[in-house]
Design a protein around this motif. Structure first.
Motif, mmCIF file in Angstrom:
data_model
loop_
_atom_site.group_PDB
_atom_site.id
_atom_site.type_symbol
_atom_site.label_atom_id
_atom_site.label_comp_id
_atom_site.label_asym_id
_atom_site.label_seq_id
_atom_site.Cartn_x
_atom_site.Cartn_y
_atom_site.Cartn_z
ATOM 1 N N ASP A 1 35.806 29.067 36.702
ATOM 2 C CA ASP A 1 35.751 27.767 36.049
ATOM 3 C C ASP A 1 35.874 26.736 37.150
ATOM 4 O OD1 ASP A 1 36.219 25.380 34.705
ATOM 5 O OD2 ASP A 1 37.355 26.341 33.107
ATOM 6 N N SER A 2 34.752 26.188 37.550
ATOM 7 C CA SER A 2 34.767 25.260 38.677
ATOM 8 C C SER A 2 35.552 23.993 38.367
ATOM 9 C CB SER A 2 33.327 24.914 39.073
ATOM 10 O OG SER A 2 32.658 26.050 39.554
ATOM 11 N N ALA A 3 35.544 23.571 37.127
ATOM 12 C CA ALA A 3 36.278 22.363 36.758
ATOM 13 C C ALA A 3 37.783 22.551 36.963
ATOM 14 C CB ALA A 3 35.988 21.991 35.317
ATOM 15 N N LYS A 4 38.237 23.793 36.821
ATOM 16 C CA LYS A 4 39.653 24.085 36.994
ATOM 17 C C LYS A 4 39.950 24.690 38.358
ATOM 18 C CE LYS A 4 40.563 24.822 32.070
ATOM 19 N NZ LYS A 4 41.078 25.768 31.044
ATOM 20 N N ASN A 5 38.926 24.843 39.189
ATOM 21 C CA ASN A 5 39.110 25.473 40.501
ATOM 22 C C ASN A 5 39.824 26.816 40.369
ATOM 23 O OD1 ASN A 5 37.772 23.662 42.087
ATOM 24 N ND2 ASN A 5 39.578 22.885 43.143
ATOM 25 N N THR A 6 39.379 27.599 39.422
ATOM 26 C CA THR A 6 40.044 28.867 39.129
ATOM 27 C C THR A 6 39.013 29.987 38.953
ATOM 28 O OG1 THR A 6 41.882 27.730 38.057
ATOM 29 C CG2 THR A 6 41.625 30.065 37.572
ATOM 30 N N VAL A 7 39.347 31.126 39.491
ATOM 31 C CA VAL A 7 38.560 32.345 39.314
ATOM 32 C C VAL A 7 39.429 33.342 38.556
ATOM 33 C CG1 VAL A 7 37.521 34.298 40.513
ATOM 34 C CG2 VAL A 7 37.134 31.977 41.342
ATOM 35 N N TYR A 8 38.803 34.050 37.626
ATOM 36 C CA TYR A 8 39.525 34.993 36.775
ATOM 37 C C TYR A 8 39.068 36.420 37.015
ATOM 38 C CZ TYR A 8 40.458 30.637 34.307
ATOM 39 O OH TYR A 8 40.847 29.362 33.993
ATOM 40 N N LEU A 9 39.996 37.329 36.825
ATOM 41 C CA LEU A 9 39.676 38.748 36.824
ATOM 42 C C LEU A 9 40.193 39.317 35.505
ATOM 43 C CD1 LEU A 9 38.626 41.319 38.234
ATOM 44 C CD2 LEU A 9 40.920 41.597 39.210
ATOM 45 N N GLN A 10 39.275 39.533 34.581
ATOM 46 C CA GLN A 10 39.625 40.130 33.298
ATOM 47 C C GLN A 10 39.570 41.638 33.445
ATOM 48 O OE1 GLN A 10 40.522 38.674 30.217
ATOM 49 N NE2 GLN A 10 40.935 40.809 29.659
ATOM 50 N N MET A 11 40.676 42.284 33.163
ATOM 51 C CA MET A 11 40.775 43.737 33.334
ATOM 52 C C MET A 11 41.048 44.383 31.983
ATOM 53 S SD MET A 11 42.965 43.868 36.877
ATOM 54 C CE MET A 11 44.461 43.248 36.106
ATOM 55 N N ASN A 12 40.124 45.188 31.538
ATOM 56 C CA ASN A 12 40.248 45.891 30.263
ATOM 57 C C ASN A 12 40.325 47.392 30.489
ATOM 58 O OD1 ASN A 12 39.960 43.405 28.898
ATOM 59 N ND2 ASN A 12 37.730 43.616 28.857
ATOM 60 N N ASN A 13 40.808 48.092 29.483
ATOM 61 C CA ASN A 13 40.913 49.559 29.556
ATOM 62 C C ASN A 13 41.574 49.982 30.876
ATOM 63 O OD1 ASN A 13 40.632 52.237 28.836
ATOM 64 N ND2 ASN A 13 38.511 52.374 29.557
ATOM 65 N N LEU A 14 42.706 49.391 31.161
ATOM 66 C CA LEU A 14 43.385 49.671 32.419
ATOM 67 C C LEU A 14 43.869 51.106 32.494
ATOM 68 C CD1 LEU A 14 45.212 46.284 32.759
ATOM 69 C CD2 LEU A 14 43.782 47.306 34.542
ATOM 70 N N LYS A 15 43.854 51.629 33.711
ATOM 71 C CA LYS A 15 44.272 52.995 33.976
ATOM 72 C C LYS A 15 45.424 52.992 34.971
ATOM 73 C CE LYS A 15 39.439 54.483 33.499
ATOM 74 N NZ LYS A 15 38.313 55.192 34.152
ATOM 75 N N PRO A 16 46.237 54.038 34.979
ATOM 76 C CA PRO A 16 47.349 54.084 35.949
ATOM 77 C C PRO A 16 46.861 53.915 37.391
ATOM 78 C CG PRO A 16 47.673 55.733 34.264
ATOM 79 C CD PRO A 16 46.316 55.141 34.011
#
Length: 122
Positions: free
Chosen positions: A73-88
């Motif tokens: 989101d350039s307006a917020k100067n933020t990059v996201y990492l969405q992590m689903n189905n996480l594993k050990p």
């Protein structure tokens, strides 16, 4: 100069989800690609993925394809990492980085955040 701050880590059960954030400051943050790396105890820092400056292209290591999504989101100067189905095996300290394009080589990056711990229990 760029300052990167990660947040959003925590403890989650296998199969769960987390969203990490990388907040950037500095005039150039929105103009360059951002990468995510992770480092588990006793292991080398591993490339997770990267997103282009425009957000139109994202790249992932095979082990997270289909489970992780990087966005920005350039307006917020933020990059996201969405992590689903996480594993050990996803348990690690996660870092965002900038200055290396979208290469998977950690030493090519100039700027790093302090990291955020992600722990996935089985």
């Amino acid at each position: 100069q760029v300052n990167l701050v990660e947040s959003g880590g925590g403890l989650v059960q296998a199969g769960g989800s987390l969203r990490l954030s990388c907040a950037g400051s500095g005039r150039t943050f929105s103009r360059y690609a951002v990468a995510w790396f992770r480092q588990a105890p006793g292991k080398e820092r591993e490339f997770v993925g990267a997103i282009s400056w425009s957000g139109s292209n994202a790249y992932y290591v095979d082990s997270v394809k289909g489970r992780f999504t990087i966005s920005r989101d350039s307006a917020k100067n933020t990059v996201y990492l969405q992590m689903n189905n996480l594993k050990p095996e996803d348990t690690a300290v996660y870092y965002c980085a900038q200055g290396g394009g979208t290469t998977g080589v950690a030493r090519n990056y100039d700027y790093w955040g302090q990291g955020t711990q992600v722990t996935v229990s089985s």
